[in-house]
Write a protein that holds these residues in place. Structure first.
Motif, PDB file in Angstrom:
ATOM      1  N   ARG A   1      40.085   8.932  23.367  1.00  0.00           N
ATOM      2  CA  ARG A   1      41.029   8.834  24.490  1.00  0.00           C
ATOM      3  C   ARG A   1      40.643   7.719  25.457  1.00  0.00           C
TER       4      ARG A   1
ATOM      5  N   GLN B   1      51.070  16.028  28.791  1.00  0.00           N
ATOM      6  CA  GLN B   1      49.960  15.100  28.974  1.00  0.00           C
ATOM      7  C   GLN B   1      50.428  13.676  28.715  1.00  0.00           C
ATOM      8  N   PRO B   2      49.933  12.713  29.484  1.00  0.00           N
ATOM      9  CA  PRO B   2      50.311  11.312  29.239  1.00  0.00           C
ATOM     10  C   PRO B   2      49.775  10.852  27.883  1.00  0.00           C
ATOM     11  N   ARG B   3      50.600  10.204  27.116  1.00  0.00           N
ATOM     12  CA  ARG B   3      50.173   9.635  25.847  1.00  0.00           C
ATOM     13  C   ARG B   3      51.149   8.526  25.468  1.00  0.00           C
TER      14      ARG B   3
ATOM     15  N   ASP C   1      49.796  13.946  18.805  1.00  0.00           N
ATOM     16  CA  ASP C   1      48.633  14.850  18.838  1.00  0.00           C
ATOM     17  C   ASP C   1      48.864  16.074  17.962  1.00  0.00           C
TER      18      ASP C   1
ATOM     19  N   GLU D   1      47.199   9.469  33.396  1.00  0.00           N
ATOM     20  CA  GLU D   1      46.152  10.133  32.621  1.00  0.00           C
ATOM     21  C   GLU D   1      45.033  10.642  33.523  1.00  0.00           C
TER      22      GLU D   1
ATOM     23  N   ARG E   1      46.350  13.691  35.685  1.00  0.00           N
ATOM     24  CA  ARG E   1      46.719  14.919  34.980  1.00  0.00           C
ATOM     25  C   ARG E   1      45.631  15.448  34.053  1.00  0.00           C
ATOM     26  N   VAL E   2      44.753  14.566  33.597  1.00  0.00           N
ATOM     27  CA  VAL E   2      43.763  14.977  32.585  1.00  0.00           C
ATOM     28  C   VAL E   2      42.330  14.776  33.056  1.00  0.00           C
ATOM     29  N   ASN E   3      42.046  13.621  33.649  1.00  0.00           N
ATOM     30  CA  ASN E   3      40.655  13.239  33.939  1.00  0.00           C
ATOM     31  C   ASN E   3      40.341  13.200  35.430  1.00  0.00           C
TER      32      ASN E   3
END
Length: 459
Positions: free
Chosen positions: A129, A249-251, A322, A163, A166-168
């Motif tokens: 990631r 999630q951003p992707r 994913d 990202e 929302r995730v890190n």
């Protein structure tokens, strides 16, 4: 008189070939009478000379060394054609001699290997990631952060990305440095490939090693490689945008990821095929019987190659959605063979590219179809009279297909660890490599080589 002088010049070329071949066993490879038998007919006509040279060389070779004749990819056909200066059907990509052919071939194989490493590194970057850590892009690249202040500036840019938010959110600057270096290495490795390709290309053009036909091909591949950087940034940019749903999630876009990976595969296949064409202008064959067998293999190998390619591209959609983190069971998907929501999206076609359930189911079906089709190819060619190198290559392809399926299942059951995930991606490209090599090996020889081949199977 001119005809005799021309034949004598050709005899000199033949003697050079025979001299190089005799180095393998100088004591008793062939007798002086055999050499005379090969050379004398050249005065009577080019066609007769060519046939006598090739058939006489093989006959003498087998007469004195029956245990020495072992057909392989290094077929004598290529050597014979080079010696006779064929002008019927064979169009060499490098015409400046064996040294130039070798140098250009090494360069192209090295370039293909570099692209292979780029694909693997890109997979590692995605699996860790790290792909969204750099929020801007320059075509020529730039120096990495060299001071603590530079690192803080880059980290602040990343903090504004979806990202991070929302995730890190809890990521430290040390963790950020790791993902930044991964993405930076991937980008710079691609730029280094551009230099590694362009500089020898310019040199070989100046030396006159590259024909117009080869130059056009390589220019197209270079342009596609330059565009690959733009496609990569286009892909990354989609991951820097806010997702449609607040729970998503951003992707990156799976469509753009598939375009990026497919483009890399096309570049790799083009380089590898061209490299093979440079170093092996004729396919390995020793008889008309083997040519007919290779033609049958080709009719089967082409559709199998298409299945392999489609399966590899479907893997890009698995990665982009994913989908590998869902349904981590096999052979069933959860508690059922087919999930209930595979057609839940509208319009219907969206499910095949954006629906996690459908994308993974498709990949499972395609992987099974790939293994079955390669297994069918192996079974269908078992009784065919084909070159031993072709038979060995088909067996190797079947073994690689079985290994690739095993890697895929292991990756799924292990929740996609970086090691297995990257090995699975490398396996896909390895399997594609073997299919390219097989298709190249069973292609049709030139007209002049066909005329020179014996009808029966070599003994």
């Amino acid at each position: 008189m001119d005809g005799i002088r021309e034949a004598e010049y050709k005899n000199i070329g033949v003697l050079r070939v025979l001299k190089e071949a005799s180095l393998r066993n100088p004591s008793r490879f062939f007798s002086s009478s055999s050499v005379a038998k090969l050379i004398r007919p050249s005065i009577n006509g080019t066609s007769a000379a060519r046939n006598s040279i090739i058939h006489g060389f093989r006959s003498s070779h087998r007469h004195h060394h029956k245990d020495f004749y072992k057909p392989s990819l290094r077929s004598l056909s290529t050597t014979a054609v080079s010696a006779c200066k064929d002008n019927e059907g064979l169009k060499l990509l490098v015409t400046a001699g064996p040294h130039a052919q070798k140098m250009v071939g090494i360069w192209l194989f090295a370039s293909a290997a570099w692209v292979f490493s780029m694909v693997v590194l890109g997979g590692v970057t995605r699996l860790t990631r790290s792909g969204l850590s750099m929020t801007d892009w320059k075509f020529t690249g730039s120096l990495p952060p060299l001071s603590d202040e530079d690192w803080l500036i880059e980290f602040e840019k990343y903090k504004r990305s979806p990202e991070y938010n929302r995730v890190n959110k809890a990521m430290s600057i040390e963790d950020f440095k790791f993902i930044y270096w991964m993405e930076y290495a991937h980008r710079m490795w691609g730029r280094a490939l551009g230099l590694m390709f362009a500089l020898p290309f310019s040199y070989f053009l100046r030396k006159g090693y590259i024909t117009l036909r080869l130059g056009v091909k390589l220019s197209g591949l270079f342009a596609l490689g330059a565009g690959q950087g733009l496609i990569g940034w286009w892909m990354v940019k989609s991951g820097l945008e806010e997702p449609a749903s607040e729970f998503a999630q951003p992707r990156v876009s799976p469509y753009r990821l598939a375009a990026h990976l497919t483009s890399a595969f096309v570049i790799y296949c083009g380089l590898f095929w061209t490299a093979l064409s440079v170093v092996m202008p004729e396919p390995p064959t020793e008889s008309v019987t083997w040519v007919h067998g290779a033609a049958r293999v080709k009719r089967l190998a082409l559709p199998v190659s298409i299945v392999v390619g489609i399966t590899a591209i479907s893997g890009a959609f698995v990665a982009g959605n994913d989908a590998g983190h869902a349904f981590n069971t096999f052979p069933k998907m959860g508690d059922s063979w087919i999930p209930d929501d595979i057609f839940s999206m509208k319009p219907l076609m969206r499910n095949f590219f954006e629906n996690t359930s459908t994308v993974q189911l498709d990949h499972r079906i395609l992987a099974t179809a790939t293994l079955a089709s390669i297994g069918g190819l192996w079974l269908a060619t078992r009784k065919l009279d084909i070159h031993p190198a072709v038979r060995s290559l088909i067996g190797s392809t079947l073994g690689m297909a079985a290994l690739q399926v095993t890697l895929g299942i292991s990756t799924l059951l292990s929740y996609v660890p970086v090691s297995l995930g990257s090995a699975h991606q490398a396996g896909a490209l390895t399997l594609l490599t073997l299919m390219i090599l097989l298709n190249h090996t069973v292609r049709r020889p030139s007209i002049s080589l066909l005329k020179s081949l014996p009808v029966g199977k070599p003994t």
